[in-house]
Scaffold this motif. Structure first.
Motif, PDB file in Angstrom:
ATOM      1  N   VAL A 147       0.944  -1.117   0.002  1.00  0.00           N
ATOM      2  CA  VAL A 147       0.144   0.063  -0.114  1.00  0.00           C
ATOM      3  C   VAL A 147       0.986   1.197  -0.062  1.00  0.00           C
ATOM      4  O   VAL A 147       2.078   1.197   0.388  1.00  0.00           O
ATOM      5  CB  VAL A 147      -0.932  -0.019   1.203  1.00  0.00           C
ATOM      6  CG1 VAL A 147      -1.797  -1.298   1.175  1.00  0.00           C
ATOM      7  CG2 VAL A 147      -0.098   0.180   2.438  1.00  0.00           C
ATOM      8  N   VAL A 148       0.444   2.401  -0.355  1.00  0.00           N
ATOM      9  CA  VAL A 148       1.087   3.548  -0.424  1.00  0.00           C
ATOM     10  C   VAL A 148       0.361   4.354   0.416  1.00  0.00           C
ATOM     11  O   VAL A 148      -0.860   4.524   0.123  1.00  0.00           O
ATOM     12  CB  VAL A 148       1.186   4.202  -2.032  1.00  0.00           C
ATOM     13  CG1 VAL A 148       1.993   5.657  -1.723  1.00  0.00           C
ATOM     14  CG2 VAL A 148       2.041   3.268  -2.837  1.00  0.00           C
ATOM     15  N   ARG A 149       0.863   4.888   1.662  1.00  0.00           N
ATOM     16  CA  ARG A 149       0.326   5.579   2.534  1.00  0.00           C
ATOM     17  C   ARG A 149      -0.135   7.165   1.911  1.00  0.00           C
ATOM     18  O   ARG A 149       0.558   7.532   1.145  1.00  0.00           O
ATOM     19  CB  ARG A 149       1.386   6.189   3.729  1.00  0.00           C
ATOM     20  CG  ARG A 149       1.686   4.708   4.237  1.00  0.00           C
ATOM     21  CD  ARG A 149       0.885   3.952   5.040  1.00  0.00           C
ATOM     22  NE  ARG A 149       1.172   2.717   5.724  1.00  0.00           N
ATOM     23  CZ  ARG A 149       0.493   1.712   6.185  1.00  0.00           C
ATOM     24  NH1 ARG A 149      -0.875   2.050   6.000  1.00  0.00           N
ATOM     25  NH2 ARG A 149       0.778   0.853   7.024  1.00  0.00           N
ATOM     26  N   ALA A 150      -1.081   7.625   2.454  1.00  0.00           N
ATOM     27  CA  ALA A 150      -1.862   8.924   2.125  1.00  0.00           C
ATOM     28  C   ALA A 150      -0.485  10.036   2.409  1.00  0.00           C
ATOM     29  O   ALA A 150      -0.183   9.750   3.377  1.00  0.00           O
ATOM     30  CB  ALA A 150      -3.105   9.221   2.837  1.00  0.00           C
ATOM     31  N   GLY A 151      -0.594  10.962   1.512  1.00  0.00           N
ATOM     32  CA  GLY A 151       0.297  11.968   1.778  1.00  0.00           C
ATOM     33  C   GLY A 151       0.137  13.016   3.068  1.00  0.00           C
ATOM     34  O   GLY A 151       0.877  13.846   3.362  1.00  0.00           O
ATOM     35  N   GLU A 204      -9.259  -2.813   6.716  1.00  0.00           N
ATOM     36  CA  GLU A 204      -9.402  -1.592   6.746  1.00  0.00           C
ATOM     37  C   GLU A 204      -8.999  -0.903   5.513  1.00  0.00           C
ATOM     38  O   GLU A 204      -9.382   0.115   4.912  1.00  0.00           O
ATOM     39  CB  GLU A 204      -9.274  -1.049   7.972  1.00  0.00           C
ATOM     40  CG  GLU A 204     -10.058  -1.622   9.166  1.00  0.00           C
ATOM     41  CD  GLU A 204      -9.603  -1.074  10.534  1.00  0.00           C
ATOM     42  OE1 GLU A 204      -8.828  -0.209  10.553  1.00  0.00           O
ATOM     43  OE2 GLU A 204     -10.180  -1.467  11.459  1.00  0.00           O
ATOM     44  N   GLU A 205      -7.654  -1.248   5.180  1.00  0.00           N
ATOM     45  CA  GLU A 205      -6.866  -0.441   4.287  1.00  0.00           C
ATOM     46  C   GLU A 205      -7.279  -0.969   2.807  1.00  0.00           C
ATOM     47  O   GLU A 205      -7.037  -0.075   2.002  1.00  0.00           O
ATOM     48  CB  GLU A 205      -5.384  -0.635   4.601  1.00  0.00           C
ATOM     49  CG  GLU A 205      -5.120   0.130   5.878  1.00  0.00           C
ATOM     50  CD  GLU A 205      -3.686  -0.079   6.183  1.00  0.00           C
ATOM     51  OE1 GLU A 205      -2.754  -0.494   5.283  1.00  0.00           O
ATOM     52  OE2 GLU A 205      -2.947   0.167   7.245  1.00  0.00           O
ATOM     53  N   THR A 206      -7.273  -2.216   2.663  1.00  0.00           N
ATOM     54  CA  THR A 206      -7.335  -2.915   1.174  1.00  0.00           C
ATOM     55  C   THR A 206      -8.767  -3.169   0.760  1.00  0.00           C
ATOM     56  O   THR A 206      -8.829  -3.764  -0.313  1.00  0.00           O
ATOM     57  CB  THR A 206      -6.529  -3.940   1.041  1.00  0.00           C
ATOM     58  OG1 THR A 206      -6.570  -4.918   1.704  1.00  0.00           O
ATOM     59  CG2 THR A 206      -4.955  -3.221   1.559  1.00  0.00           C
ATOM     60  N   GLY A 207      -9.458  -3.632   1.687  1.00  0.00           N
ATOM     61  CA  GLY A 207     -10.989  -4.444   1.420  1.00  0.00           C
ATOM     62  C   GLY A 207     -10.598  -5.947   1.238  1.00  0.00           C
ATOM     63  O   GLY A 207     -11.575  -6.563   0.971  1.00  0.00           O
ATOM     64  N   LEU A 208      -9.215  -6.435   1.697  1.00  0.00           N
ATOM     65  CA  LEU A 208      -9.277  -7.977   1.218  1.00  0.00           C
ATOM     66  C   LEU A 208     -10.153  -8.756   2.164  1.00  0.00           C
ATOM     67  O   LEU A 208     -10.503  -8.265   3.331  1.00  0.00           O
ATOM     68  CB  LEU A 208      -7.995  -8.283   1.386  1.00  0.00           C
ATOM     69  CG  LEU A 208      -7.110  -8.164   2.609  1.00  0.00           C
ATOM     70  CD1 LEU A 208      -7.400  -9.352   3.622  1.00  0.00           C
ATOM     71  CD2 LEU A 208      -5.532  -8.125   2.733  1.00  0.00           C
ATOM     72  N   ASP A 209     -10.502  -9.883   1.509  1.00  0.00           N
ATOM     73  CA  ASP A 209     -11.152 -10.822   2.360  1.00  0.00           C
ATOM     74  C   ASP A 209     -10.435 -11.735   3.148  1.00  0.00           C
ATOM     75  O   ASP A 209      -9.477 -12.512   2.624  1.00  0.00           O
ATOM     76  CB  ASP A 209     -11.950 -12.055   1.437  1.00  0.00           C
ATOM     77  CG  ASP A 209     -12.704 -12.990   2.348  1.00  0.00           C
ATOM     78  OD1 ASP A 209     -12.843 -12.840   3.510  1.00  0.00           O
ATOM     79  OD2 ASP A 209     -13.337 -13.841   1.502  1.00  0.00           O
ATOM     80  N   ALA A 257      -7.630   0.934  -2.580  1.00  0.00           N
ATOM     81  CA  ALA A 257      -7.496   1.887  -1.238  1.00  0.00           C
ATOM     82  C   ALA A 257      -9.021   2.334  -0.836  1.00  0.00           C
ATOM     83  O   ALA A 257      -9.715   2.920  -1.438  1.00  0.00           O
ATOM     84  CB  ALA A 257      -6.750   3.011  -1.868  1.00  0.00           C
ATOM     85  N   VAL A 258      -9.382   1.615   0.362  1.00  0.00           N
ATOM     86  CA  VAL A 258     -10.326   1.823   1.038  1.00  0.00           C
ATOM     87  C   VAL A 258     -10.798   3.211   1.646  1.00  0.00           C
ATOM     88  O   VAL A 258     -11.817   3.995   1.390  1.00  0.00           O
ATOM     89  CB  VAL A 258     -10.838   0.893   2.072  1.00  0.00           C
ATOM     90  CG1 VAL A 258     -12.204   1.011   2.704  1.00  0.00           C
ATOM     91  CG2 VAL A 258     -10.751  -0.486   1.427  1.00  0.00           C
ATOM     92  N   ASP A 259      -9.681   3.656   2.416  1.00  0.00           N
ATOM     93  CA  ASP A 259      -9.851   4.973   2.984  1.00  0.00           C
ATOM     94  C   ASP A 259      -8.801   5.992   2.442  1.00  0.00           C
ATOM     95  O   ASP A 259      -7.443   5.553   2.875  1.00  0.00           O
ATOM     96  CB  ASP A 259      -9.858   4.817   4.627  1.00  0.00           C
ATOM     97  CG  ASP A 259     -10.080   6.134   5.417  1.00  0.00           C
ATOM     98  OD1 ASP A 259      -9.905   7.043   4.758  1.00  0.00           O
ATOM     99  OD2 ASP A 259      -9.918   5.999   6.681  1.00  0.00           O
ATOM    100  N   SER A 278      -3.212   5.842  -0.398  1.00  0.00           N
ATOM    101  CA  SER A 278      -3.560   6.426  -2.028  1.00  0.00           C
ATOM    102  C   SER A 278      -3.448   5.261  -3.040  1.00  0.00           C
ATOM    103  O   SER A 278      -4.103   5.556  -4.004  1.00  0.00           O
ATOM    104  CB  SER A 278      -2.637   7.594  -1.942  1.00  0.00           C
ATOM    105  OG  SER A 278      -1.251   6.928  -2.197  1.00  0.00           O
ATOM    106  N   LEU A 279      -2.880   4.180  -2.684  1.00  0.00           N
ATOM    107  CA  LEU A 279      -2.877   3.174  -3.735  1.00  0.00           C
ATOM    108  C   LEU A 279      -2.656   1.927  -2.905  1.00  0.00           C
ATOM    109  O   LEU A 279      -1.839   1.681  -2.222  1.00  0.00           O
ATOM    110  CB  LEU A 279      -1.586   3.574  -4.754  1.00  0.00           C
ATOM    111  CG  LEU A 279      -1.267   2.753  -5.814  1.00  0.00           C
ATOM    112  CD1 LEU A 279      -2.226   2.563  -6.599  1.00  0.00           C
ATOM    113  CD2 LEU A 279       0.188   3.061  -6.392  1.00  0.00           C
TER     114      LEU A 279
END
Length: 254
Positions: free
Chosen positions: A89-93, A130-135, A172-174, A179-180
């Motif tokens: 994941v790429v963290r939000a700026g 929470e971050e990616t929506g994975l199952d 990216a859920v939130d 951001s990615l």
């Protein structure tokens, strides 16, 4: 032996990759992921240190379309599998710590995690959802490694090694957090042409971390810092790493 996670995948390579990760995870706290390089900027405060966990999730890509690979990777695809990948994941700026940096999904332990058999595993899976929506039902947890200090935010981070037995869509859920979200082929990570040391200068000293330049839907992304250190250790411990030019230094993309 676990079932092949993707119909049509090269069974031998996929099974060998999962087995290598399982062997790594079985070593547990014996795998100390401390830096070989003088990377850690600052020190830990034992009085206020907080517990966190990250999910290092490997799996098999749906496909690995024909692409140009470095000649140095000849034979490597057969050894580790062209399909093998890891979730990033790429963290939000806008975040206070590690803004805009590629990372593994994860975060701090919450009070509710204590009710789980392993609070660190629970935190890693919960944050990944929470971050990616994975199952999370599609994730096979292989084990945890020794906690790693992260002085810049005073966290002690436990790496959780997972195998994506049944991959699910991710995004990216939130966007306040990430951001990615994308999957990186391990062949790209071991490609010598994509490897270097990322450097940061502070107080007259230069710190370095293993770094990887990989492709994403938004262009090239440099994985460095804490996440680069963990990836470097795992590639080394599993025997997947390919020799690269360790004299190559590039300033970190701050």
């Amino acid at each position: 032996m676990a079932p092949d996670p993707r119909p049509g995948a090269a069974p031998g390579a996929v099974f060998r990759a999962r087995d290598a990760l399982a062997r790594l995870a079985r070593r547990g706290d014996g795998v100390v992921m401390e830096d070989r390089e003088p990377w850690r900027i600052g020190g830990m405060d034992p009085a206020t240190v907080r517990e966190a966990a990250v999910l290092i999730l490997f799996g098999a890509l749906d496909d690995d379309a024909a692409r140009t690979r470095s000649p140095a990777l000849a034979g490597t695809a057969e050894r580790i599998g062209a399909e093998l990948d890891v979730l990033i994941v790429v963290r939000a700026g806008s975040l206070r710590h590690h803004a805009g940096q590629p990372a593994f999904p994860g975060g701090k332990l919450d009070p509710g995690d204590d009710a789980a058999p392993d609070p660190h595993v629970e935190a890693a899976l919960r944050e990944a959802v929470e971050e990616t929506g994975l199952d999370r039902d599609g994730v096979e947890v292989l084990g945890t490694l020794a906690p790693v200090p992260l002085p810049v935010s005073n966290f002690r981070v436990t790496p959780v090694i997972g195998w994506w037995a049944s991959p699910s869509p991710v995004e990216a859920v939130d966007h306040a957090e990430s951001s990615l979200v994308f999957r990186v082929p391990v062949l790209d990570l071991v490609d010598p042409e994509r490897r270097h040391y990322a450097t940061v200068s502070r107080g007259g000293r230069t710190y370095r971390s293993p770094a990887f330049t990989v492709a994403s839907e938004r262009g090239d992304v440099t994985i460095w810092g804490f996440t680069g250190v963990l990836l470097d250790r795992i590639l080394t411990e599993t025997g997947w790493a390919v020799p690269w030019d360790t004299s190559r230094r590039i300033p970190a993309p701050l």
